[in-house]
Design an enzyme around this catalytic site. Structure first.
Site, PDB file in Angstrom:
ATOM      1  N   HIS A 320       0.675  -1.315   0.065  1.00  0.00           N
ATOM      2  CA  HIS A 320       0.007  -0.059  -0.012  1.00  0.00           C
ATOM      3  C   HIS A 320       0.904   1.291   0.029  1.00  0.00           C
ATOM      4  O   HIS A 320       1.864   1.380   1.012  1.00  0.00           O
ATOM      5  CB  HIS A 320      -1.011  -0.167   1.188  1.00  0.00           C
ATOM      6  CG  HIS A 320      -1.621   1.199   1.520  1.00  0.00           C
ATOM      7  ND1 HIS A 320      -1.621   2.200   2.506  1.00  0.00           N
ATOM      8  CD2 HIS A 320      -2.860   1.832   0.478  1.00  0.00           C
ATOM      9  CE1 HIS A 320      -2.311   3.205   2.471  1.00  0.00           C
ATOM     10  NE2 HIS A 320      -2.927   2.945   1.090  1.00  0.00           N
ATOM     11  N   SER A 321       0.758   2.154  -0.994  1.00  0.00           N
ATOM     12  CA  SER A 321       1.236   3.456  -0.955  1.00  0.00           C
ATOM     13  C   SER A 321       2.761   3.127  -1.381  1.00  0.00           C
ATOM     14  O   SER A 321       3.221   2.362  -1.993  1.00  0.00           O
ATOM     15  CB  SER A 321       1.115   4.214   0.302  1.00  0.00           C
ATOM     16  OG  SER A 321       1.418   5.448   0.289  1.00  0.00           O
ATOM     17  N   MET A 322       3.702   3.897  -0.399  1.00  0.00           N
ATOM     18  CA  MET A 322       4.919   3.671  -0.395  1.00  0.00           C
ATOM     19  C   MET A 322       5.657   2.296  -0.166  1.00  0.00           C
ATOM     20  O   MET A 322       6.442   1.755  -0.439  1.00  0.00           O
ATOM     21  CB  MET A 322       5.570   4.640   0.653  1.00  0.00           C
ATOM     22  CG  MET A 322       5.587   6.047   0.416  1.00  0.00           C
ATOM     23  SD  MET A 322       6.429   6.600  -1.203  1.00  0.00           S
ATOM     24  CE  MET A 322       8.026   6.015  -1.275  1.00  0.00           C
TER      25      MET A 322
END
Length: 1165
Positions: A320-322
């Site tokens: 998720h995300s980074m």
């Protein structure tokens, strides 16, 4: 003969021989960058002399007496001012350098008569004008107008972003019963990060009884400041779906389906978006965690897997995300175990470029990762590609994600479509909604799709635990894409006939060639009935396409619903040949002796799910409190997909009349596909109109290639669908889509629609394959063809709505572009100061820059932006077009992935106005920040006055003021010791960003003291120093946001007791000039004027910073700190030029006052 001061010519007189009003009046026309600066400055000096001599001596007798008493003092005593900030006498400040310069004529020469006249108080009108222009709060009409327009533009952008062209939130809530088992054995023996990070195994309450591993390992990686608990919704769905469905499906178990073991990592909510080293540390830890997780499956005490199954050799990654970027980083790390990762699904991950470029390490890490992936997929042979078996799916949340721009989730520049793709959640079947940055993890309808796609790609019978790459890609496309994309694979041609359909010979169910089938109700014959559409022969002019739309679910073989769609060929059953070759036998011949047999394939596996569009539907999705809406079923085949068949059989299997409808037809591609070739300028001016004729196909597609920018939003209006006497079967349905990345949005029961897209975006690297000119926005309309009426559609640019699209794409500009304005302002201040001896205020200098230098620079940058956009939109050149053409392969093309990194990153010359628009907004922002700093220092100044001893004027000529010892200047030795200790701490413990924050706070204190003193002892010298200190503070404040994120990372690491220093943050040279400059200013020492040719170096320094901030600042923001650091070093060198270079004279850089003997000699008895 009076000796010239190095600070300014004004220091020679006790009070105010030259007012800021004079400087403003003569220097406004000079401009910032013109060649006439030298000549105009000479005129300024002459004008200053003339006006000084012409001062009108009108004042009260008391003032005259006071002035005369001051005039009788020696020059040394007069130049000294009572304050806590002890200004130097000219003799002690100039040192040896000034003695050598004493023969030079002064820049501003004031005769004795002129001095007397200057000391006399001017008229009230002149005094008011002088005080008004001297005030740092004063602003010219031009500055006010520019600031007003800038604030209006910024307000429109923010208001539009918050209120216009907004996607509707459509996520349904998810529920779970989580439990986490920490893998405490994964300790310092396995990894050096064991004291900072940890790994957990998820278990769902009521489903999982123990903590033993049973199935396929899946590792969840949280994003920036994310929690390991964010895995709960997806992991809970995985456990529940297997327990309730797959566990009882013997076919799925035989195909290799097993439970998913979800592991999750606790990074202590590490901040990875701002810090490259943290990202590398996490990747190193995760590779060691994967090795440990795989070892659990070899341990009989920890595993309950079937011993006949092979041990897992790879782990599926969810990021998720980074966390998605960390997942890709793992494959680049030295401790990566080959083939331990072959499937990565990322959600809202900024793959294309870092979200912010404040840290040099994260920019370098991104470049290293992306170069590695591009180089791997550019290999000709699979054996040379270390990522050949890796599939990467990037899922973006769309317009509701205001944390990471969804444009950055694109894989176009990284991964070919054989190994991965980018898709938006609004495209995913049955999801059909945008999601914010966190909702993409818990959205109920989306987590179901993710889990089903994972169960579709796993195979425990293989050591990798997943199917081969091609099968995985096929499964992911089936679950995440709409099925109407060009890469969507139809399964019809790969199947064998499974159904034998028997019909009466005299059946009248065969429609004429080209006729449309419309059923308004099922079961009207009270028995199953087949309707046959003859398939047109190959080579039919215009190209044919089969489309079918129904509000019913289309049955798979063996199901007993209302509708089944079969593609059939004539099957001659010879004597003695058995009909048992088919798994399904559908006999609709009744008692008829003669019959026709057809060998048919079921088309249910190619069904495309569309949101239902009726008079009662408002959105493509339904929410928690709403009743579930059954979607439409849609089939679409090109004529090439139906080569082996003669008929399409639509079988109505209902025995009794039941509601429902179906429309099926073969339509011409010429009628159903249109391309509108019009430019953006024409669309902006006039819009475009589309007319759907009465005899239209059911599906009409309009492509507008010019509409591809993510910076523009549009409004579509659609006329009513009039059906006359017949009841309409469905209301108009609209799908807007881009072919790459895969972004689709649906609008049901459409009358008006807000069209916005994530197409060509600023700063995005170019795609691996060059797009042709036909790629752009497509609009697909489903309308009821039985309504024999035309429909008018209009499309126009939504200008107010487009303003909001600038926010997500250009918000990082405010970290760099304002420095263009600040650097030009400082450049102007130093030029005027070096030539006239007056350091004007920030607002005064900004006004001068607005008149000439800033418009010229913005015009030049606009021309550069147009040139860069034209170069970016040109097709890539072959790699062999160099001086040595034989060195490259002539068939390859060289792609410059950094060509969109400069300026405003635009790839379209149409957006030339972005440079002046951003420049104007940044001017307004700089003015507001300047006033905020002024308010801060003025507020502290009042506090400073309250804390100090009340004014007690002593009864002597000196009239010295007693000050609070809290604000008394420290000794040079103490300041030198403080600086040395701070630099030592930077080199060992604290990051230089912390020292920079301290320097900013000290500079605020210096400005406060300088302002207090300047308001009490009014003279040009004091205002010069205050303006100088204030401008340095403004410059430092604009660099502060670049340093704060790293400081936050350091503080966070202290909070989790992680004290390992980061080598890149302890470079003393990155902060030493700032510290020395700030410490020098605490002594109240004004920067000496540079009258030699070296003064041009100051202009060059600040002009280079301004241009770099505009051109490279967004992509390489961290470089701005280093450049301003060099400028600070240059100012320190100027400060130190008043004394010879020796160890003894080092302390003079911090000296606030000459020796006590010099002070005493300056007094008169």
């Amino acid at each position: 003969m009076r000796r010239r001061s190095s600070g300014s010519a004004a220091e020679e007189e006790g009070d105010n021989p030259v007012s800021n009003a004079d400087v403003t009046a003569t220097s406004e026309g000079a401009g910032g960058c013109s060649k006439s600066d030298n000549s105009s400055s000479k005129k300024e000096a002459q004008g200053l002399q003339t006006r000084t001599r012409q001062s009108n001596p009108l004042n009260t007798s008391h003032e005259l007496d006071r002035r005369k008493s001051i005039e009788k003092r020696p020059s040394t005593a007069r130049s000294r001012r009572p304050s806590s900030t002890n200004w130097k006498p000219a003799e002690s400040r100039n040192g040896q350098l000034e003695r050598s310069r004493s023969t030079e004529p002064p820049i501003i020469s004031v005769s004795a008569e002129g001095a007397i006249a200057a000391d006399k108080m001017p008229t009230a009108r002149q005094n008011a004008q002088r005080s008004r222009l001297r005030s740092p709060w004063s602003s010219s009409l031009l500055t006010l107008v520019a600031t007003t327009f800038a604030m209006l533009a910024l307000g429109m952008i923010v208001h539009s972003f918050s209120n216009r062209q907004l996607d509707t939130k459509g996520c349904r809530m998810s529920y779970m019963r989580p439990a986490f088992a920490k893998l405490s054995d994964f300790d310092t023996e396995h990894t050096r990060f064991a004291s900072k990070y940890s790994v957990y195994l998820y278990r769902e309450g009521g489903v999982d009884e123990d903590t033993k591993v049973k199935g396929v390992p899946v590792l969840f990686i949280p994003g920036n400041a994310g929690s390991y608990k964010q895995v709960r919704p997806i992991a809970a769905e995985g456990a529940t779906y297997f327990h309730d469905v797959l566990k009882h499906d013997s076919a799925a178990i035989d195909a290799g389906a097993r439970n998913l073991d979800f592991f999750t990592v606790d990074f202590n909510e590490d901040i990875t978006a701002f810090h490259g080293q943290t990202m590398l540390d996490q990747a190193e830890y995760l590779n060691e965690a994967i090795a440990y997780i795989l070892s659990l499956y070899h341990d009989p005490r920890r595993s309950e897997r079937d011993p006949d199954l092979p041990d897992p050799t790879s782990v599926i990654i969810l990021g998720h995300s980074m966390g998605g970027i960390v997942a890709r980083t793992m494959l680049v790390m030295p401790n990566y175990q080959a083939n331990s990762i072959n499937t990565i699904i990322t959600m809202s991950a900024p793959h294309a470029r870092p979200p912010v470029s404040f840290d040099a390490e994260i920019v370098r890490t991104y470049k290293q990762i992306n170069d590695y992936w591009r180089q791997a997929y550019s290999q000709k042979w699979a054996n040379n590609n270390p990522l050949w078996h890796v599939t990467l799916i990037s899922i973006a949340g769309g317009g509701l994600d205001t944390v990471v721009p969804s444009d950055y989730a694109s894989l176009e520049s990284l991964v070919p479509d054989t190994h991965g793709f980018t898709v938006f959640t609004s495209s995913v079947p049955t999801v059909w909604t945008s999601m914010d940055h966190q909702a993409i993890l818990w959205c109920d309808q989306f987590r179901k799709v993710v889990i089903r796609s994972l169960y579709d790609v796993i195979d425990v019978n293989r050591p990798a635990q997943t199917k081969p790459r091609a099968d995985r890609m096929r499964a992911f496309k089936k679950w995440y894409l709409t099925g109407m994309e060009g890469v969507a694979e139809k399964t019809l041609s790969q199947k064998e006939p499974t159904t034998l359909l028997t019909l009466e010979d005299n059946s009248n169910s065969i429609l004429a060639q080209g006729e449309r089938l419309t059923l308004r109700k099922f079961g009207q014959s009270h028995k199953p009935r087949a309707h046959l559409l003859p398939i047109p022969p190959q080579g039919t002019p215009g190209g044919k396409r089969f489309t079918l739309l129904t509000d019913q679910r289309i049955d798979k073989p063996g199901e007993s619903g209302k509708l089944e769609v079969l593609f059939c060929s004539v099957f001659p059953l010879h004597p003695g040949q058995s009909a048992t070759l088919f798994s399904m036998n559908m006999d609709l011949s009744g008692d008829s002796s003669g019959s026709t047999r057809l060998a048919c394939k079921n088309a249910a596996s190619d069904v495309i799910t569309l949101p239902a569009s009726t008079r009662t539907t408002k959105r493509p999705f339904y929410l928690d409190e709403e009743e579930e809406v059954r979607p439409f079923s849609y089939l679409q085949y090109d004529l090439e997909d139906t080569l082996d068949h003669q008929f399409v059989a639509i079988v109505d299997k209902a025995a009794d009349p039941t509601p429902g409808w179906v429309i099926a037809e073969f339509s011409d591609n010429v009628q159903s596909h249109r391309v509108r070739s019009l430019g953006l300028r024409r669309l902006l001016a006039f819009g475009t109109k589309i007319n759907l004729p009465p005899n239209r196909p059911m599906v009409v597609e309009v492509k507008i290639p010019a509409l591809h920018s993510s910076l523009l939003a549009y409004t579509l209006e659609m006329g009513n669908q009039v059906c006359g006497e017949e009841v309409e079967l469905f209301t108009p349905l609209l799908r807007q889509y881009l072919s790459d990345p895969y972004e689709s949005k649906y609008f049901v029961n459409v009358k008006q629609a807000n069209i916005n897209l994530h197409g060509v975006s600023p700063y995005m690297p170019p795609a691996l394959k060059h797009k042709n000119g036909q790629d752009g926005l497509s609009l697909q309309f489903w309308t009821d063809p039985t309504c024999n009426s035309s429909i008018k559609i209009s499309l126009k640019v939504d200008i107010p709505g487009s303003f909001g699209k600038l926010y997500m794409r250009y918000r990082t500009v405010f970290a760099a572009f304002p420095l263009l304005v600040v650097a030009l302002v400082l450049r102007k201040q130093f030029r005027v100061y070096d030539e006239s001896g007056v350091f004007m205020s920030f607002t005064e200098s900004l006004d001068l820059c607005l008149r000439q230098s800033l418009p010229l620079v913005l015009a030049a940058l606009t021309c550069l932006a147009i040139s860069l956009a034209q170069a970016s939109s040109a097709p890539p050149k072959p790699a062999a077009s160099g001086f040595w053409p034989w060195r490259g392969n002539a068939t390859e093309t060289q792609i410059d992935f950094t060509k969109n990194d400069l300026l405003v990153g635009s790839q379209d010359p149409f957006f030339w106005f972005m440079v002046p628009l951003i420049g104007l907004v940044c001017v307004g922002v700089c003015v507001m920040v300047n006033y905020a700093a002024l308010a801060l220092t003025h507020g502290f100044s009042y506090v400073y006055g309250w804390l100090s001893v009340k004014p007690a004027w002593l009864r002597n000529e000196d009239k010295r003021r007693a000050v609070s010892p809290a604000f008394a200047p420290s000794t040079p030795r103490r300041r030198l010791l403080t600086t040395a200790i701070l630099l030592f701490l930077v080199s060992t413990v604290i990051p230089y960003q912390f020292a920079y924050l301290v320097a900013c706070l000290v500079q605020i204190a210096t400005c406060t003291r300088a302002l207090r003193f300047a308001r009490e002892a009014r003279s040009n010298t004091n205002y010069n120093f205050y303006n100088y200190a204030h401008s340095i503070l403004i410059l430092m404040l604009w660099i502060l946001p670049i340093n704060l994120p790293i400081l936050v990372v350091w503080v966070h690491n202290l909070a989790v007791h992680w004290l390992t220093p980061f080598a890149s943050h302890h470079n003393v040279l990155s902060i030493m000039p700032f510290i020395i400059l700030v410490e020098t200013l605490t002594s109240g020492k004004m920067v000496p004027r540079v009258t030699s040719r070296l003064r041009h170096l100051t202009s060059v320094f600040f002009f280079f910073i301004a241009i770099y901030a505009a051109v490279y600042g967004v992509t390489y923001a961290y470089m701005l700190h280093y450049l301003v650091n060099l400028a600070a070093a240059w100012l320190v060198a100027i400060h130190s030029s008043t004394s010879s270079w020796s160890l003894v004279s080092l302390s003079t850089m911090f000296d606030s006052e000459s020796s006590e003997n010099t002070r005493k000699r300056g007094k008169t008895p």
